[in-house]
Design an enzyme around this catalytic site. Structure first.
Site, PDB file in Angstrom:
ATOM      1  N   HIS A  42       0.824  -1.203   0.000  1.00 50.84           N
ATOM      2  CA  HIS A  42       0.000   0.000   0.000  1.00 50.84           C
ATOM      3  C   HIS A  42       0.864   1.262   0.000  1.00 50.84           C
ATOM      4  O   HIS A  42       0.524   2.257  -0.657  1.00 50.84           O
ATOM      5  CB  HIS A  42      -0.992   0.037   1.156  1.00 50.84           C
ATOM      6  CG  HIS A  42      -1.924   1.194   1.003  1.00 50.84           C
ATOM      7  ND1 HIS A  42      -3.007   1.158   0.154  1.00 50.84           N
ATOM      8  CD2 HIS A  42      -1.867   2.453   1.480  1.00 50.84           C
ATOM      9  CE1 HIS A  42      -3.590   2.340   0.133  1.00 50.84           C
ATOM     10  NE2 HIS A  42      -2.914   3.151   0.933  1.00 50.84           N
ATOM     11  N   HIS A  80       3.242  10.406   2.378  1.00 52.35           N
ATOM     12  CA  HIS A  80       2.810  11.425   1.413  1.00 52.35           C
ATOM     13  C   HIS A  80       3.685  12.676   1.460  1.00 52.35           C
ATOM     14  O   HIS A  80       4.034  13.248   0.431  1.00 52.35           O
ATOM     15  CB  HIS A  80       1.365  11.829   1.683  1.00 52.35           C
ATOM     16  CG  HIS A  80       0.394  10.707   1.519  1.00 52.35           C
ATOM     17  ND1 HIS A  80       0.260  10.013   0.331  1.00 52.35           N
ATOM     18  CD2 HIS A  80      -0.468  10.134   2.375  1.00 52.35           C
ATOM     19  CE1 HIS A  80      -0.667   9.084   0.482  1.00 52.35           C
ATOM     20  NE2 HIS A  80      -1.109   9.134   1.711  1.00 52.35           N
TER      21      HIS A  80
HETATM   22 ZN   LIG Z   1      -3.104   5.215   0.695  1.00 52.82          ZN
END
Ligand SMILES: [Zn+2]
Length: 316
Positions: A242, A269
């Site tokens: 993931h 991120h």
């Molecule tokens: Zn994600």
């Protein structure tokens, strides 16, 4: 049928509906075909008489990277949690699309990119006349954040991603994965890997307004001793898969497919975005190239059986 070296879009309009994992709000995401040169554009339908807002899927449109990647503009955030639909478009080689949302956050679906892949497969990917353009990495660009780092480096063919994670948690620990990202490998190895979160963080997330839509239907929930989801994991190393899905989605904000390799160690991120911004900020670190149609080669040039893509002269 996709033809090498040409830009692509969707065969028709296709849609999925669900809820946002952070907002908990219902939303329909509609994918529309788009002309060559459009890239991916998010269209947030107007609410309360407000006009529609458009956000180009590029590093410069990112307004937040806390727990999810958010696009916006000077008037504020516009669309949240775009990384999984971006990963699906990038992973399947879709260059041009309009992503219309009637809410502030993309639907989380089952926490993976598989429902977006299924929606795209319903309409197919079609080839346009224009040559495909790539963001070609010319030198190493590295960003460190504490004990995490990420780097882009030149790579001979295509887009390679290498992800290492290291969670002091018995269910996760250290996991590593390296993959040459192509539609076949993305479908098989990455698309089905789900978002994960830790039970011990839930109260803090909720009080900060995050994860309001999270459930065992859309998130792998990990306690101190086990995975709570009754059906368990889809892959033994679903967590690193993931993280790779997220990295593919975040780096798709380069605006054109990357020719290069990306390595993320203990990242997320924020790191993915920082590395992409560092690349974009250094004009000597990248260039735009067009892919030529494959042309016949003499046997003296290339070993028999080897089909190498030919990249055209730099255009920038
Ligand atoms: Zn994600």
């Amino acid at each position: 049928m996709m033809k090498a070296g040409r830009q692509t879009t969707l065969g028709d309009r296709t849609a999925v509906s669900g809820i946002g994992v952070h907002s908990g709000l219902p939303v329909t995401l509609t994918l529309h075909p788009a002309d060559a040169g459009t890239g991916v554009v998010f269209l947030r339908g107007g609410t309360d008489g407000q006009p529609d807002r458009e956000f180009h899927a590029s590093a410069g449109s990112v307004t937040a990277t806390e727990l999810a990647t958010v696009l916006g503009d000077a008037s504020g955030p516009g669309v949240s949690t775009i990384e999984h639909i971006m990963a699906a478009l990038c992973g399947l080689g879709v260059d041009n699309a309009i992503v219309e949302l009637d809410g502030p956050e993309a639907p989380i679906m089952d926490g993976s990119a598989a429902p977006f892949v299924a929606a795209i497969d319903q309409v197919g990917v079609v080839t346009l006349a224009a040559p495909r353009r790539y963001t070609k990495v010319l030198k190493v660009v590295r960003v460190a954040m504490g004990d995490a780092y990420g780097e882009l480096r030149p790579h001979q063919h295509g887009f390679r991603v290498e992800v290492d994670i290291d969670f002091a948690h018995p269910q996760i620990g250290r996991q590593s994965l390296a993959l040459d990202v192509e539609p076949s490998t993305f479908r098989r190895e990455i698309a089905r890997a789900r978002t994960f979160g830790f039970m011990r963080d839930v109260a803090k997330l909720w009080s900060a307004g995050y994860a309001l839509g999270a459930s065992l239907e859309n998130t792998l929930v990990v306690t101190d001793s086990r995975v709570l989801n009754p059906d368990g994991l889809r892959f033994p190393d679903e967590f690193v898969r993931h993280k790779m899905l997220d990295a593919i989605g975040d780096l798709a904000l380069a605006g054109a497919p990357i020719l290069g390799a990306y390595r993320s160690v203990r990242g997320g991120h924020k790191l993915n975005h920082a590395v992409l911004c560092a690349l974009v900020a250094d004009p000597t670190a990248w260039t735009v190239v067009e892919e030529r149609s494959p042309r016949p080669r003499r046997h003296a040039d290339v070993p028999a059986g080897l089909v190498a893509p030919a990249y055209g002269a730099d255009v920038s």
